[in-house]
Design a protein around this motif. Structure first.
Motif, mmCIF file in Angstrom:
data_model
loop_
_atom_site.group_PDB
_atom_site.id
_atom_site.type_symbol
_atom_site.label_atom_id
_atom_site.label_comp_id
_atom_site.label_asym_id
_atom_site.label_seq_id
_atom_site.Cartn_x
_atom_site.Cartn_y
_atom_site.Cartn_z
ATOM 1 N N VAL A 5 0.854 -1.189 0.000
ATOM 2 C CA VAL A 5 0.000 0.000 0.000
ATOM 3 C C VAL A 5 0.894 1.245 0.000
ATOM 4 N N GLU A 7 -0.518 4.418 -0.299
ATOM 5 C CA GLU A 7 -1.281 5.577 0.169
ATOM 6 C C GLU A 7 -2.674 5.105 0.565
ATOM 7 N N LYS A 8 -3.253 5.764 1.575
ATOM 8 C CA LYS A 8 -4.645 5.464 1.914
ATOM 9 C C LYS A 8 -5.501 6.668 1.565
ATOM 10 N N GLU A 10 -9.606 8.161 1.653
ATOM 11 C CA GLU A 10 -10.959 7.970 2.142
ATOM 12 C C GLU A 10 -11.957 8.420 1.099
ATOM 13 N N THR A 21 -12.184 3.465 3.595
ATOM 14 C CA THR A 21 -10.768 3.811 3.508
ATOM 15 C C THR A 21 -10.140 2.767 2.596
ATOM 16 N N GLY A 23 -6.709 1.296 0.683
ATOM 17 C CA GLY A 23 -5.254 1.257 0.587
ATOM 18 C C GLY A 23 -4.852 1.090 -0.861
ATOM 19 N N ASN A 54 -8.055 -4.486 0.845
ATOM 20 C CA ASN A 54 -7.489 -3.180 1.202
ATOM 21 C C ASN A 54 -8.567 -2.134 1.462
#
Ligand SMILES: [Zn+2]
Ligand SMILES: [Zn+2]
Length: 151
Positions: A5, A7-8, A10, A21, A23, A54
């Motif tokens: 991952v 970056e996450k 939302e 959320t 990933g 994710n």
């Protein structure tokens, strides 16, 4: 086995009943111009492929889904109708992922349109700007994603 991952992000539906959320394993997304995505979205599906595991959903009880072809399902918020994801239900190289419309992200900036599929089904009234993307026709997709005998 799955990619790391990087970056996450939302996101959520129009009414806020469903939030998530995600990933991301890349910052690239694709456009699908197939007839089903065209009808589902009203234009084209601008979707980012994210491993199913994710994505953490909140308000999952508000998610409705339907098998929309022999090989895939589509899901939406039953309260406001926002499209939430597309998921392949057969075994092919897309299995285990969901396709999240990038428009659901709270911040949809900083991403790259890397490919367009069913390009030969795109309405002739518009085209996305830029060059160098990978383009695939319907026939390319049927062969690559094992959709033989289907639409
Ligand atoms: Zn909603
Ligand atoms: Zn499509």
């Amino acid at each position: 086995m799955s990619a790391p991952v990087i970056e996450k992000r939302e996101g959520g539906c129009l009414c806020g009943a469903v939030r998530f959320t995600a990933g991301l394993t890349k910052r690239e997304f694709g456009a699908c111009h197939c007839e089903m995505c065209r009808r589902w979205t009203g234009s084209a599906l601008l979707g980012m492929t994210v491993p199913e595991g994710n994505v953490d959903w909140v308000g999952e009880e508000h998610i409705a889904s339907r098998q929309t072809s022999p090989w895939a399902m589509r899901a939406w918020c039953r309260e406001c109708g926002s499209n939430l994801y597309y998921k392949v239900t057969i075994q092919n190289e897309w299995s285990g992922n969901v396709e999240l419309p990038i428009g659901l992200f709270d911040d949809a900036n900083g991403l790259t349109l890397a490919n367009e599929i069913y390009i030969d089904h795109k309405p002739d009234s518009f085209a996305y700007a830029g060059e160098g993307r990978k383009l695939m026709t319907r026939q390319d997709c049927i062969e690559k994603f094992s959709l033989l005998g289907t639409a």
